[in-house]
Design a protein around this motif. Structure first.
Motif, PDB file in Angstrom:
ATOM      1  N   ARG A 125       7.526  -8.606 -13.105  1.00  0.00           N
ATOM      2  CA  ARG A 125       6.309  -8.088 -13.737  1.00  0.00           C
ATOM      3  C   ARG A 125       6.040  -6.670 -13.259  1.00  0.00           C
ATOM      4  O   ARG A 125       6.137  -6.384 -12.065  1.00  0.00           O
ATOM      5  CB  ARG A 125       5.104  -8.978 -13.410  1.00  0.00           C
ATOM      6  N   ARG A 126       5.704  -5.789 -14.212  1.00  0.00           N
ATOM      7  CA  ARG A 126       5.410  -4.394 -13.883  1.00  0.00           C
ATOM      8  C   ARG A 126       4.164  -4.338 -12.990  1.00  0.00           C
ATOM      9  O   ARG A 126       3.180  -5.022 -13.225  1.00  0.00           O
ATOM     10  CB  ARG A 126       5.179  -3.593 -15.164  1.00  0.00           C
ATOM     11  N   VAL A 127       4.213  -3.506 -11.976  1.00  0.00           N
ATOM     12  CA  VAL A 127       3.138  -3.354 -11.002  1.00  0.00           C
ATOM     13  C   VAL A 127       2.069  -2.392 -11.532  1.00  0.00           C
ATOM     14  O   VAL A 127       2.398  -1.357 -12.123  1.00  0.00           O
ATOM     15  CB  VAL A 127       3.703  -2.821  -9.669  1.00  0.00           C
ATOM     16  N   VAL A 128       0.803  -2.765 -11.316  1.00  0.00           N
ATOM     17  CA  VAL A 128      -0.305  -1.828 -11.497  1.00  0.00           C
ATOM     18  C   VAL A 128      -1.058  -1.776 -10.172  1.00  0.00           C
ATOM     19  O   VAL A 128      -1.274  -2.795  -9.530  1.00  0.00           O
ATOM     20  CB  VAL A 128      -1.253  -2.206 -12.657  1.00  0.00           C
ATOM     21  N   PHE A 129      -1.392  -0.574  -9.759  1.00  0.00           N
ATOM     22  CA  PHE A 129      -2.109  -0.375  -8.505  1.00  0.00           C
ATOM     23  C   PHE A 129      -3.610  -0.344  -8.772  1.00  0.00           C
ATOM     24  O   PHE A 129      -4.061   0.224  -9.767  1.00  0.00           O
ATOM     25  CB  PHE A 129      -1.681   0.936  -7.848  1.00  0.00           C
ATOM     26  N   LEU A 130      -4.370  -0.968  -7.866  1.00  0.00           N
ATOM     27  CA  LEU A 130      -5.829  -1.007  -7.962  1.00  0.00           C
ATOM     28  C   LEU A 130      -6.433  -0.547  -6.644  1.00  0.00           C
ATOM     29  O   LEU A 130      -5.927  -0.895  -5.577  1.00  0.00           O
ATOM     30  CB  LEU A 130      -6.308  -2.426  -8.261  1.00  0.00           C
ATOM     31  N   GLY A 186      -0.152  -9.917 -17.810  1.00  0.00           N
ATOM     32  CA  GLY A 186       1.262  -9.983 -17.465  1.00  0.00           C
ATOM     33  C   GLY A 186       1.707  -9.036 -16.369  1.00  0.00           C
ATOM     34  O   GLY A 186       2.888  -9.013 -16.014  1.00  0.00           O
ATOM     35  N   PHE A 187       0.783  -8.256 -15.817  1.00  0.00           N
ATOM     36  CA  PHE A 187       1.122  -7.305 -14.761  1.00  0.00           C
ATOM     37  C   PHE A 187       1.051  -7.961 -13.385  1.00  0.00           C
ATOM     38  O   PHE A 187       0.486  -9.036 -13.217  1.00  0.00           O
ATOM     39  CB  PHE A 187       0.154  -6.110 -14.783  1.00  0.00           C
ATOM     40  N   ALA A 188       1.603  -7.283 -12.402  1.00  0.00           N
ATOM     41  CA  ALA A 188       1.515  -7.695 -10.997  1.00  0.00           C
ATOM     42  C   ALA A 188       0.619  -6.687 -10.286  1.00  0.00           C
ATOM     43  O   ALA A 188       1.064  -5.585  -9.950  1.00  0.00           O
ATOM     44  CB  ALA A 188       2.895  -7.720 -10.358  1.00  0.00           C
ATOM     45  N   PRO A 189      -0.659  -7.026 -10.071  1.00  0.00           N
ATOM     46  CA  PRO A 189      -1.556  -6.071  -9.416  1.00  0.00           C
ATOM     47  C   PRO A 189      -1.297  -5.978  -7.920  1.00  0.00           C
ATOM     48  O   PRO A 189      -1.022  -6.981  -7.263  1.00  0.00           O
ATOM     49  CB  PRO A 189      -2.944  -6.652  -9.700  1.00  0.00           C
ATOM     50  N   ILE A 190      -1.383  -4.770  -7.416  1.00  0.00           N
ATOM     51  CA  ILE A 190      -1.291  -4.529  -5.978  1.00  0.00           C
ATOM     52  C   ILE A 190      -2.537  -3.762  -5.575  1.00  0.00           C
ATOM     53  O   ILE A 190      -2.797  -2.661  -6.076  1.00  0.00           O
ATOM     54  CB  ILE A 190      -0.020  -3.745  -5.598  1.00  0.00           C
ATOM     55  N   LYS A 191      -3.324  -4.355  -4.682  1.00  0.00           N
ATOM     56  CA  LYS A 191      -4.561  -3.727  -4.213  1.00  0.00           C
ATOM     57  C   LYS A 191      -4.223  -2.781  -3.069  1.00  0.00           C
ATOM     58  O   LYS A 191      -3.576  -3.166  -2.102  1.00  0.00           O
ATOM     59  CB  LYS A 191      -5.564  -4.797  -3.798  1.00  0.00           C
ATOM     60  N   LEU A 192      -4.688  -1.550  -3.206  1.00  0.00           N
ATOM     61  CA  LEU A 192      -4.375  -0.503  -2.230  1.00  0.00           C
ATOM     62  C   LEU A 192      -5.488  -0.242  -1.230  1.00  0.00           C
ATOM     63  O   LEU A 192      -5.344   0.596  -0.363  1.00  0.00           O
ATOM     64  CB  LEU A 192      -4.063   0.806  -2.965  1.00  0.00           C
ATOM     65  N   GLY A 193      -6.621  -0.922  -1.379  1.00  0.00           N
ATOM     66  CA  GLY A 193      -7.752  -0.689  -0.489  1.00  0.00           C
ATOM     67  C   GLY A 193      -8.838   0.084  -1.200  1.00  0.00           C
ATOM     68  O   GLY A 193      -8.952   0.071  -2.421  1.00  0.00           O
ATOM     69  N   PHE A 238       3.100   7.903 -11.363  1.00  0.00           N
ATOM     70  CA  PHE A 238       4.322   7.752 -12.163  1.00  0.00           C
ATOM     71  C   PHE A 238       5.352   6.808 -11.516  1.00  0.00           C
ATOM     72  O   PHE A 238       6.480   6.734 -11.965  1.00  0.00           O
ATOM     73  CB  PHE A 238       4.988   9.088 -12.473  1.00  0.00           C
ATOM     74  N   THR A 239       4.956   6.093 -10.474  1.00  0.00           N
ATOM     75  CA  THR A 239       5.870   5.146  -9.840  1.00  0.00           C
ATOM     76  C   THR A 239       5.850   3.845 -10.634  1.00  0.00           C
ATOM     77  O   THR A 239       4.850   3.143 -10.663  1.00  0.00           O
ATOM     78  CB  THR A 239       5.458   4.890  -8.382  1.00  0.00           C
ATOM     79  N   ASP A 240       6.950   3.562 -11.294  1.00  0.00           N
ATOM     80  CA  ASP A 240       7.062   2.379 -12.152  1.00  0.00           C
ATOM     81  C   ASP A 240       7.855   1.323 -11.391  1.00  0.00           C
ATOM     82  O   ASP A 240       9.081   1.391 -11.322  1.00  0.00           O
ATOM     83  CB  ASP A 240       7.750   2.762 -13.460  1.00  0.00           C
ATOM     84  N   LEU A 241       7.142   0.384 -10.801  1.00  0.00           N
ATOM     85  CA  LEU A 241       7.774  -0.671 -10.000  1.00  0.00           C
ATOM     86  C   LEU A 241       7.668  -2.016 -10.717  1.00  0.00           C
ATOM     87  O   LEU A 241       6.745  -2.253 -11.489  1.00  0.00           O
ATOM     88  CB  LEU A 241       7.083  -0.791  -8.632  1.00  0.00           C
ATOM     89  N   VAL A 242       8.597  -2.889 -10.398  1.00  0.00           N
ATOM     90  CA  VAL A 242       8.589  -4.239 -10.942  1.00  0.00           C
ATOM     91  C   VAL A 242       8.618  -5.193  -9.755  1.00  0.00           C
ATOM     92  O   VAL A 242       9.410  -5.026  -8.818  1.00  0.00           O
ATOM     93  CB  VAL A 242       9.808  -4.489 -11.856  1.00  0.00           C
ATOM     94  N   LYS A 243       7.724  -6.190  -9.791  1.00  0.00           N
ATOM     95  CA  LYS A 243       7.657  -7.182  -8.733  1.00  0.00           C
ATOM     96  C   LYS A 243       8.343  -8.458  -9.206  1.00  0.00           C
ATOM     97  O   LYS A 243       8.084  -8.969 -10.285  1.00  0.00           O
ATOM     98  CB  LYS A 243       6.203  -7.501  -8.388  1.00  0.00           C
ATOM     99  N   PHE A 244       9.213  -8.978  -8.356  1.00  0.00           N
ATOM    100  CA  PHE A 244       9.911 -10.231  -8.636  1.00  0.00           C
ATOM    101  C   PHE A 244       9.356 -11.295  -7.715  1.00  0.00           C
ATOM    102  O   PHE A 244       9.322 -11.105  -6.494  1.00  0.00           O
ATOM    103  CB  PHE A 244      11.423 -10.058  -8.434  1.00  0.00           C
ATOM    104  N   ASP A 245       8.882 -12.389  -8.280  1.00  0.00           N
ATOM    105  CA  ASP A 245       8.295 -13.464  -7.468  1.00  0.00           C
ATOM    106  C   ASP A 245       9.363 -14.349  -6.867  1.00  0.00           C
ATOM    107  O   ASP A 245      10.444 -14.466  -7.274  1.00  0.00           O
ATOM    108  CB  ASP A 245       7.329 -14.303  -8.309  1.00  0.00           C
TER     109      ASP A 245
END
Length: 136
Positions: free
Chosen positions: A77-82, A101-108, A129-136
């Protein structure tokens, strides 16, 4: 709120109060001098315009052409930063991102993690512009 940075104040005037409402700030203040923001991260500056609102910075580090693609990529799933100073709002937006469908990553908070995903003045945060994909 998907508008140009300089239009956020107009959006904020749409309601007399934003009490309890979550605002997802996808703006970037690239080209706006940091002095114009009072030395703050752009999201903290934006948050001040939305009286009583709960601001979450997110979905701004990827260009629209990438965001419109299927967030499932090669089985991940494509990562979105929050980033947010309101953990509850960040959790709600994170749940929405997962539903999409995204993989959220909380940055603080906005002053820490928010700096990683903003464009301000003539500088880019390290995760723009960092396009990361998270694999569970």
């Amino acid at each position: 709120m998907a508008v140009r940075f300089d239009q956020h104040a107009d959006v904020a005037k749409a309601l007399p109060t934003w009490q309890g409402k979550i605002i997802v700030d996808v703006t970037n203040a690239y080209g706006v001098p940091p002095e114009q923001l009072g030395g703050q991260p752009s999201s903290k500056f934006v948050a001040q315009a939305f009286t009583g609102g709960r601001l979450v910075k997110g979905f701004n580090h990827l260009v629209a052409g990438v965001l419109e693609q299927d967030p499932v990529v090669h089985g991940g799933r494509r990562v979105v930063f929050l980033a947010s100073d309101d953990d509850g709002a960040a959790a709600e937006v994170g749940a929405l991102a997962e539903d999409l469908g995204f993989a959220p990553i909380k940055l603080g908070g906005l002053s820490e993690g928010g700096l990683l995903v903003l464009a301000r003045g003539n500088a880019w945060g390290h995760l723009i512009f960092t396009d990361l994909v998270k694999f569970d």
